[in-house]
Enzyme design. Structure first.
Site, PDB file in Angstrom:
ATOM      1  N   ASP A   1      33.788-143.951  18.833  1.00 61.68           N
ATOM      2  CA  ASP A   1      34.815-143.035  18.428  1.00 61.68           C
ATOM      3  C   ASP A   1      36.151-143.963  18.244  1.00 61.68           C
ATOM      4  O   ASP A   1      36.961-143.524  17.499  1.00 61.68           O
ATOM      5  CB  ASP A   1      34.969-141.367  19.062  1.00 61.68           C
ATOM      6  CG  ASP A   1      33.881-140.797  19.153  1.00 61.68           C
ATOM      7  OD1 ASP A   1      32.945-140.815  18.179  1.00 61.68           O
ATOM      8  OD2 ASP A   1      33.533-139.896  20.164  1.00 61.68           O
TER       9      ASP A   1
ATOM     10  N   SER B   1      40.976-143.315  27.963  1.00 63.44           N
ATOM     11  CA  SER B   1      40.769-144.975  27.970  1.00 63.44           C
ATOM     12  C   SER B   1      41.416-145.529  26.566  1.00 63.44           C
ATOM     13  O   SER B   1      41.362-146.733  26.321  1.00 63.44           O
ATOM     14  CB  SER B   1      39.326-145.248  27.971  1.00 63.44           C
ATOM     15  OG  SER B   1      38.581-144.816  26.753  1.00 63.44           O
TER      16      SER B   1
END
Ligand SMILES: Nc1ncnc2c1ncn2[C@@H]1O[C@H](COP(=O)(O)OP(=O)(O)OP(=O)(O)O)[C@@H](O)[C@H]1O
Ligand SMILES: *[C@@H]1O[C@H](CO)[C@@H](O)[C@H](O)[C@H]1NC(C)=O
Ligand SMILES: *[C@@H]1O[C@H](CO)[C@@H](O)[C@H](O)[C@H]1NC(C)=O
Length: 267
Positions: A214, A255
């Site tokens: 993603d 992240s």
């Protein structure tokens, strides 16, 4: 989504350069030493709530790189839904078209659109009998190795295999096909350059690869919308780099890097 009449164009220009249609999911994560047996209650040592869903992940990554973004999705009419909308706002994502419903959310796929109504389709999770219009209506069709296997029935274990699978997908009518290969980067081919090209990535020490795909798709949407003059190969090298940053920290959205933390040469 592919209508190109004036109202659509106007709507899009007001709203965002990257529009994502896809899922928003709340991850409830319990860390335990093992899985419980049926009916068993076990102690966990840590619990946290994370923001996930493939569509929203991609939108967050594009927004953190500096894209104006809008998330088109439905969340529940409950506290998780409220928190999710707050998370999108915190990431500077427009929630004008984020709705709340009492029905369960069903996110299956995401389509990312820029101002030239370019569509980037990510068939995740993949189904073997995907409606053929998804191929013909996609400018860029991007999936990972296991999704390519499901869609083509071929085994995809290497860059060479991915090239063959990508060609099968290309023949279904997309303009560009990209298959991501984890630490091996990605493979790309297009109607104009049907010879598969492997775009490797730098080796990094992976901490948590969840959501790498993603991050990659979100970064690619950002480059398609904001740097349309870059070569596709250059966009993919940069998207590989950004996704590699995301695997070096724990979590999914947590992240994803911000523009300010990335080398200037990417922009
Ligand atoms: N170990 C790694 N080292 C460097 N880059 C990586 C690594 N894993 C993933 N990437 C980057 O992330 C991109 C997407 O990874 P991958 O093909 O594993 O997607 P994915 O399977 O959809 O990810 P996930 O399902 O884990 O979110 C790769 O094309 C690459 O750029
Ligand atoms: C590809 O993405 C799907 C989610 O759509 C995931 O379940 C699967 O593990 C991924 N495959 C690889 C090889 O990473
Ligand atoms: C892209 O290239 C075209 C033609 O070369 C130029 O007119 C346009 O300004 C460029 N756009 C960007 C964003 O650099």
């Amino acid at each position: 989504m592919t209508a190109s009449g004036e109202p659509w164009r106007q709507w899009q220009e007001e709203v965002a350069a990257v529009v994502v249609v896809g899922s928003c999911m709340t991850d409830l994560v319990s860390l335990t030493s093992r899985l419980p047996k049926t009916g068993e209650t076990i102690h966990g040592h840590k619990f946290f709530i994370g923001f996930g869903g493939k569509g929203a992940n991609q939108c967050v990554q594009a927004a953190r790189l500096g894209a104006t973004t809008s998330m088109v999705c439905k969340v529940g009419k409950d506290s998780f839904g409220n928190d999710y909308i707050e998370n999108l706002k915190q990431n500077d994502i427009s929630t004008e078209f984020t709705y709340q419903t009492k029905d369960a959310a069903t996110g299956t796929a995401s389509i990312i659109v820029n101002n030239e109504v370019k569509t980037l389709f990510n068939p995740a999770p993949a189904i073997a009998d995907l409606d053929p219009r998804f191929y013909t209506l996609s400018d860029v069709f991007c999936c990972n190795e296991s999704e390519a296997e499901i869609l083509t029935g071929l085994t995809v274990d290497s860059a060479a295999d991915a090239g063959e699978a990508a060609l099968v997908l290309l023949k279904r009518g997309c303009q560009v096909v990209i298959i991501t290969l984890g630490a091996e980067g990605c493979v790309v081919l297009s109607q104009t350059e049907p010879e598969p090209k492997h775009i490797p990535t730098e080796k990094v020490k992976a901490v948590d690869t969840t959501g790498a795909g993603d991050s990659f798709v979100g970064a690619l949407a950002f480059y398609l919308a904001y740097y349309p003059n870059l070569s596709l190969e250059d966009m993919l090298k940069r998207s590989n780099f950004i996704a590699a940053v995301s695997v070096q920290a724990a979590g999914t959205q947590s992240s994803y890097p911000y523009k300010k933390d990335l080398p200037l040469t990417l922009f």
